[in-house]
Design a protein around this motif. Structure first.
Motif, PDB file in Angstrom:
ATOM      1  N   GLY A  26       0.721  -1.214  -0.030  1.00 43.47           N
ATOM      2  CA  GLY A  26       0.116  -0.180  -0.087  1.00 43.47           C
ATOM      3  C   GLY A  26       0.957   1.391  -0.057  1.00 43.47           C
ATOM      4  N   GLY A  27       0.098   2.458   0.194  1.00 42.56           N
ATOM      5  CA  GLY A  27       0.942   3.588   0.175  1.00 42.56           C
ATOM      6  C   GLY A  27       1.380   4.246  -1.178  1.00 42.56           C
ATOM      7  N   GLU A  28       0.991   3.692  -2.158  1.00 37.31           N
ATOM      8  CA  GLU A  28       1.403   4.154  -3.730  1.00 37.31           C
ATOM      9  C   GLU A  28       1.073   5.630  -3.738  1.00 37.31           C
ATOM     10  N   GLU A  29       0.063   5.774  -3.342  1.00 34.33           N
ATOM     11  CA  GLU A  29      -0.213   7.421  -3.753  1.00 34.33           C
ATOM     12  C   GLU A  29       0.777   8.388  -3.160  1.00 34.33           C
ATOM     13  N   ALA A  30       0.773   8.025  -1.755  1.00 31.72           N
ATOM     14  CA  ALA A  30       1.470   9.079  -0.799  1.00 31.72           C
ATOM     15  C   ALA A  30       2.957   8.970  -1.590  1.00 31.72           C
ATOM     16  N   ILE A  31       3.359   7.661  -1.922  1.00 32.34           N
ATOM     17  CA  ILE A  31       4.809   7.426  -2.390  1.00 32.34           C
ATOM     18  C   ILE A  31       4.994   8.292  -3.853  1.00 32.34           C
ATOM     19  N   LYS A  32       4.028   8.528  -4.345  1.00 33.70           N
ATOM     20  CA  LYS A  32       4.038   8.951  -5.634  1.00 33.70           C
ATOM     21  C   LYS A  32       4.170  10.492  -5.392  1.00 33.70           C
ATOM     22  N   ASN A  33       3.206  10.931  -4.563  1.00 28.06           N
ATOM     23  CA  ASN A  33       3.291  12.432  -4.111  1.00 28.06           C
ATOM     24  C   ASN A  33       4.731  12.816  -3.640  1.00 28.06           C
ATOM     25  N   SER A  34       5.221  11.932  -2.897  1.00 33.58           N
ATOM     26  CA  SER A  34       6.426  12.080  -2.150  1.00 33.58           C
ATOM     27  C   SER A  34       7.603  12.380  -3.313  1.00 33.58           C
ATOM     28  N   LEU A  35       7.391  11.550  -4.352  1.00 33.03           N
ATOM     29  CA  LEU A  35       8.468  11.765  -5.546  1.00 33.03           C
ATOM     30  C   LEU A  35       8.373  12.682  -6.080  1.00 33.03           C
TER      31      LEU A  35
END
Lengths: 347, 142
Positions: A8-17
């Protein structure tokens, strides 16, 4: 207890990048990095183990100047490229010299050459007055000179080590102890400069007994050569900037009863002399028995040095601790709570 | 000038002149790309002065291209430093053309011109290097 993966956490990871890219974008171009931050570029090539000034500067830009991370980018890129073959062996005696110093000999063939260096600059952040040297007043001779230690080596005054029958390649198989010398040198050649400096420093400050003399320190350009596939003749592919250092240790009694000088060798890509000196000192410490401290010093332990100087590995392992370890930690916590309960509710 | 000098010398040539030469060759002779410019690595051994053996210091990034120029038998090759696809293609075409005897004068001319520029640059650098030669004086005890 093994590591339990998370998902999980894909959205947050994408945003973090995206946030990272926007925050650390800057206007600096890799070309500017290459031309103005040469030592950083060279450090990354050396630790990334890939000679590419172009990609090294891209890696520095991508990592926003985090040099350990930049070396990781370059090392990862290296592993994605096919290896086409092996170049001809470089002998640093054939280096086109840009800088060359020896602290062992005052007068050496070819002379002491400071090259482009700020060794003798007062380390204060001050505005400099431009020194208008008239370069045309100086001779334009090429400088190719053999190592300052060659005459001593030719006289048999320097300890020789046994040559490996086959050259080890740690990128394919990481050897076990006893480590072949070629593997030891390869590991150090791509080691992280700061880690190597720290270990080398221990040998000078009471945890070893190396007080080296720099026999021959040189930076310059070496030719990379390969065979033309259609003419089968040798072709020059590139000129690479590199640093090599031969450091002299002390006197050592040999098995045949003779006494010889111990030496250590350092070589790395780019202009990277602190690392090359550190490598040469570690080489002395690893291969030459100590006199005052004995063989138990930190930097004379092959496992200690060879498993702790790689920046990509040590950074990766250290940084992995910030990844979710919830289950591992909760398990430890549960053990503690259970133990307390078992002890009758110890506070 | 020998064919073996092409690979390095033309990497240093003026890029516009090299591109023009490539285009001229391509306009006159069929050029087939047998291996597109590909980033690869070359393992670099170094001589260890202490053991007399060798070790690998790392890898050098190169870009390799194979082409045929005119006849399919006339193969050209280039292995240029770093990640340089266009440059590798241009040099491989010049290499193939030179091997086949096409545009020899033009290629040699560009190489000679490049060599002169390289020599001029080296002289400038050498003067700077030689200006930093030093012989420190030992201080006498008084």
């Amino acid at each position: 207890m093994g590591y339990v993966a998370v998902k999980g956490g894909e959205e947050a990871i994408k945003n973090s990048l995206s946030f990272y890219d926007e925050e650390f974008k800057g206007d600096i171009k890799p070309k500017d990095i290459r031309e103005s931050l040469s030592f950083a570029v060279d450090k990354i090539m050396s630790e990334g183990s890939l000679y590419s000034k172009k990609l090294s500067s891209v890696a520095i830009k991508k990592s926003a100047g985090d040099l350990l991370n930049a070396a990781f980018f370059l090392r990862a890129h290296r592993s994605s490229c096919a290896r086409v073959g092996m170049a001809k062996t470089i002998n640093t005696d054939d280096m086109r010299i840009i800088r060359r110093v020896s602290s062992a000999f005052k007068d050496i063939q070819g002379g002491q050459i400071l090259g482009p260096s700020n060794d003798y600059e007062v380390k204060l952040i001050l505005k400099k007055v431009a020194n208008k040297t008239i370069w045309s007043e100086f001779i334009s001779d090429d400088i190719f000179v053999e190592s300052a230690l060659k005459p001593l080596r030719n006289k048999g005054l320097i300890k020789e080590l046994k040559k490996d029958r086959e050259i080890a390649d740690i990128t394919r198989i990481f050897p076990n102890s006893p480590y072949p010398r070629s593997a030891v040198l390869q590991i150090m050649s791509r080691g992280e400069g700061g880690s190597m400096l720290a270990f080398a420093y221990t040998t000078m400050r009471g945890y070893g007994d190396v007080h080296p003399t720099i026999g021959d320190l040189r930076i310059g350009k070496c030719d990379v050569k390969f065979t033309h596939p259609f003419t089968s003749k040798e072709v020059k592919i590139a000129e690479i900037e590199s640093t090599s250092c031969e450091a002299v240790g002390t006197l050592e009694k040999q098995e045949d009863g003779s006494t010889k000088l111990t030496t250590g060798y350092g070589f790395c890509f780019g202009f990277n002399e602190t690392k090359a000196i550190s490598m040469a000192i570690l080489d002395i410490s690893l291969y030459s028995s100590s006199h005052s401290i004995g063989s138990g010093s930190i930097a004379s332990d092959f496992d200690m040095i060879l498993h702790h100087i790689d920046g990509v590995e040590s950074m990766g392992f250290t940084n992995h601790y910030k990844l979710p370890h919830y289950v591992t930690f909760q398990s430890n916590l549960q053990v503690l709570m259970n133990a307390k309960e078992h002890n009758g509710g110890e506070k | 000038m020998k064919r073996e000098d092409i690979n390095f010398m033309l990497q240093k040539a003026d890029r516009d002149s090299l591109r023009d030469l490539y285009k001229s060759i391509k306009n006159k002779h069929s050029v087939e790309i047998l291996q597109s410019p590909t980033a690869q690595t070359l393992l670099q051994p170094i001589k260890d002065p202490i053991s007399g053996g060798e070790f690998y210091a790392g890898e050098v990034l190169v870009t390799t291209t194979i082409v045929s120029v005119g006849d399919r038998q006339n193969k050209g090759w280039a292995m240029v430093q770093d990640d340089e696809e266009q440059l590798s293609l241009y040099v491989s075409v010049c290499d193939g053309a030179f091997g086949a005897g096409y545009f020899v004068d033009e290629i040699e001319s560009l190489m000679k011109q490049t060599q002169l520029e390289l020599e001029k640059h080296q002289i400038k650098i050498n003067r700077k290097i030689n200006s930093t030669k030093v012989s420190f004086d030992l201080m006498q005890e008084s």
